[in-house]
Enzyme design. Structure first.
Site, short mmCIF file in Angstrom:
data_model
loop_
_atom_site.label_atom_id
_atom_site.label_comp_id
_atom_site.label_asym_id
_atom_site.label_seq_id
_atom_site.Cartn_x
_atom_site.Cartn_y
_atom_site.Cartn_z
N LYS A 153 56.49 32.36 59.58
CA LYS A 153 56.98 33.45 58.73
C LYS A 153 56.20 33.48 57.42
O LYS A 153 55.72 32.43 56.96
CB LYS A 153 58.46 33.22 58.39
CG LYS A 153 59.42 33.45 59.54
CD LYS A 153 60.85 33.24 59.08
CE LYS A 153 61.84 33.46 60.23
NZ LYS A 153 61.86 34.84 60.73
N ARG A 158 66.87 33.44 70.70
CA ARG A 158 67.19 33.83 72.09
C ARG A 158 66.86 32.72 73.07
O ARG A 158 67.48 32.61 74.12
CB ARG A 158 66.48 35.15 72.42
CG ARG A 158 64.99 35.09 72.37
CD ARG A 158 64.34 36.47 72.22
NE ARG A 158 64.50 37.01 70.86
CZ ARG A 158 64.03 38.18 70.46
NH1 ARG A 158 63.36 38.96 71.30
NH2 ARG A 158 64.22 38.59 69.23
N1 BES Z 1 66.17 34.23 62.32
C1 BES Z 1 65.35 35.35 62.55
C2 BES Z 1 66.06 36.69 62.31
C3 BES Z 1 66.45 36.96 60.89
C4 BES Z 1 65.57 37.56 60.04
C5 BES Z 1 67.72 36.64 60.43
C6 BES Z 1 65.93 37.82 58.73
C7 BES Z 1 68.08 36.91 59.14
C8 BES Z 1 67.18 37.49 58.28
C9 BES Z 1 64.85 35.35 64.00
O1 BES Z 1 64.69 34.11 64.58
C10 BES Z 1 63.52 36.03 64.01
O2 BES Z 1 62.64 35.57 63.36
N2 BES Z 1 63.42 37.12 64.76
C11 BES Z 1 62.21 37.87 64.84
C12 BES Z 1 62.01 38.28 66.27
C13 BES Z 1 60.64 38.88 66.56
C14 BES Z 1 59.57 37.84 66.36
C15 BES Z 1 60.62 39.40 67.98
C16 BES Z 1 62.33 39.11 63.94
O3 BES Z 1 63.41 39.69 63.91
O4 BES Z 1 61.37 39.42 63.26
ZN ZN Z 2 62.79 33.25 64.17
#
Ligand code: BES
Ligand code: ZN
Ligand code: ZN
Length: 501
Positions: free
Chosen positions: A277, A351
């Protein structure tokens, strides 16, 4: 070596809550509801003050411009003969439009002005005891983390006494208090930094709580996970020096007609892994175990409330880190139960751990399977930061969303998208964990999860990425950081399900 014991390094401060038939002899402040009348503010009758004193207070409030509009807080000196330093009035607005949610928000707002007061008495419960108790307890909550001794602590009201003249209120009060305590426990878990809350310590904290509450708990460590084939949980955990766990916590009452399986995402920190990230705001990923905190808190509260419904919370705990052994894009993993996933993005890790947990939870053949997770940024794009997205089997999905809205945890039903079935396909595995475009990211994640729910089981998936963690301003009874959503939705659902035939 004996298992080390773990406990939370810090808890949020909250006032002690009491119910009394009469006003305490002496208090630091009296909190009264103020209504927005047609001809100015109105003070309803209160068990705390006689009519003459109420008239004096209303005069003082009017003199300083109080109107009674929703969430307006006005503090005036107590009238002669009243043993309190001050009277604090909180506006409830037009009495014709008063709802439980307005009362919770007003109670939460006034609770934030009680800092430093030792004993406070209130008659806010006259308009709804449960909402007043929840609003005060949740609004007063303040988490200050882990500080050196020289730092002054923010001390909220030591004790809030709810004065109610009816005997029947005792049960309502207890249910509201236990509900608020559950929300607060979930908040404490989520607010704990990942330096202190990681899979092993988290499982240890839950074990200690389970032991104290007399609840059944099962903890699978990395060896047990490997032996039993929990490939999704292991894959996400393999890039961290802190090994993953699977925790199962059960409330099994003597009498129960229905069984509910709860599942909650427990990523104790989400760096994204190799699909790392950006640095900005990454600290908010301490909250990526909010789903697991909510389901754990729900089970403990179900036990305290003695709800006649069997509930098991299944919580996959892992830390998503990018070290030399970390999961890579392109890898193929085998989940518990045998389905394989191609990894497209290691940041779509929630997931992967939930897949294993859903298969395990389905093995118990529950009447309802309800799962919650801080799963996608797309949830916030679609619904904003306060409204959860609910997907799953139509009936349960709609019921969960409606219950959420009823208790003041906004939630909205979202569809599973037929056109995304093709996007799930992988050239090298049964399915893949991310799709190749930006559209419907929340729905795609739900469709992915649906593949792991046992045949014929009614299920719902609640995406709480936004609502579980407040990174904008304080509002109503919602503080900054952890909110404890969706604990109140789940407790309301369990109470309803317990009453089903
Ligand atoms: N934990 C994150 C989702 C999230 C983002 C929760 C911001 C709270 C605040 C999750 O694991 C994630 O990173 N999801 C990705 C999925 C994508 C890579 C398909 C996302 O939502 O960007
Ligand atoms: Zn994530
Ligand atoms: Zn995540």
């Amino acid at each position: 070596m004996a298992n080390p014991t773990f406990s939370l390094p810090a808890r949020g401060a909250t006032p002690e809550l009491k119910l009394a038939r009469k006003a305490p002899k002496s208090t630091d402040a009296i909190v009264l509801p103020l209504l927005l009348g047609e001809e100015g503010p109105e003070l309803p009758a209160s068990p705390l003050l006689d009519d003459a004193a109420l008239r004096d207070v209303l005069n003082s409030l009017s003199a300083v411009g109080a109107t009674g509009k929703v969430c307006e807080v006005t503090r005036v000196p107590a009238p002669a003969g009243v043993t309190a330093a001050s009277v604090i009035a909180v506006g409830l607005g037009d009495p014709e439009e008063l709802t439980d949610e307005t009362l919770r928000r007003a109670a939460g707002t006034v609770a934030r002005s009680l800092s430093g007061l030792k004993t406070v008495a209130t008659s806010l419960g006259v308009f709804g005891l449960a909402a007043a108790v929840e609003g005060i307890a949740l609004g007063a909550y303040s988490y200050r983390g882990i500080r050196g001794e020289s730092e002054e602590n923010n001390t909220p009201a030591g004790k809030v006494v709810f004065v109610s003249e009816t005997k029947a209120d005792a049960e309502v009060f207890d249910i509201a208090r236990i509900t608020a305590e559950a929300v607060i426990f979930a908040r404490d878990l989520v607010n704990t930094p990942s330096s202190h809350l990681y899979p092993e310590s988290y499982a240890g904290i839950l074990s200690a709580e389970a032991e104290a509450a007399g609840l059944e708990i099962e903890v699978l460590n990395e060896k047990a996970l490997a032996k039993q084939g929990y490939g999704g949980i292991l894959a996400v955990g393999q890039g961290s020096a802190r090994a993953p766990r699977l925790v199962r916590l059960t409330w099994s009452p003597k009498k129960s007609k229905k069984t509910v399986a709860l599942v909650g995402k427990g990523i104790t920190f989400d760096t994204g892994g190799i699909s790392i990230k950006p640095a900005a705001n990454m600290e908010n990923m301490v909250s990526d175990m909010g789903g697991s905190a909510a389901v754990a808190a729900t089970v403990f509260a179900a036990a305290k409330l003695n709800l006649p419904v069997k509930v098991t919370a299944t919580m996959p705990l892992a830390e998503n880190m990018p070290d030399g052994l970390a999961l890579r894009p392109g890898d193929v993993i085998t989940h518990y139960g045998g389905i394989t996933s191609e990894i497209i993005n290691t940041d779509a890790e929630g997931r992967l751990v939930l897949a294993d947990a859903l298969v395990r939870a389905s093995e118990d053949n529950p009447d309802y399977l309800i799962e919650t997770a801080t799963l996608t940024g797309a949830q916030m794009v679609a619904l904003g930061v306060r409204t959860a997205g609910v997907m799953g089997s139509e009936e349960l999905r709609d019921r969960v969303a409606a219950t959420g809205r009823n208790v003041g945890e906004p939630a909205w039903a979202m569809p599973l998208l037929e056109e995304q079935e093709d996007e799930l396909k992988s050239p090298v595995a049964d399915i893949r964990n991310a799709h190749p475009n930006r559209w419907g990211g929340m729905e795609f994640a739900a469709l992915y999860l649906s593949r792991f729910v046992g045949e014929g089981i009614e299920w719902a998936h609640v995406d709480i990425a936004g609502p579980s963690y407040n990174t904008s301003g304080v509002h109503g009874y919602t503080p900054k950081r952890a909110t404890g959503v969706p604990v109140r939705t789940f407790l309301a659902l369990l109470a309803e399900i317990a009453a089903e035939d």
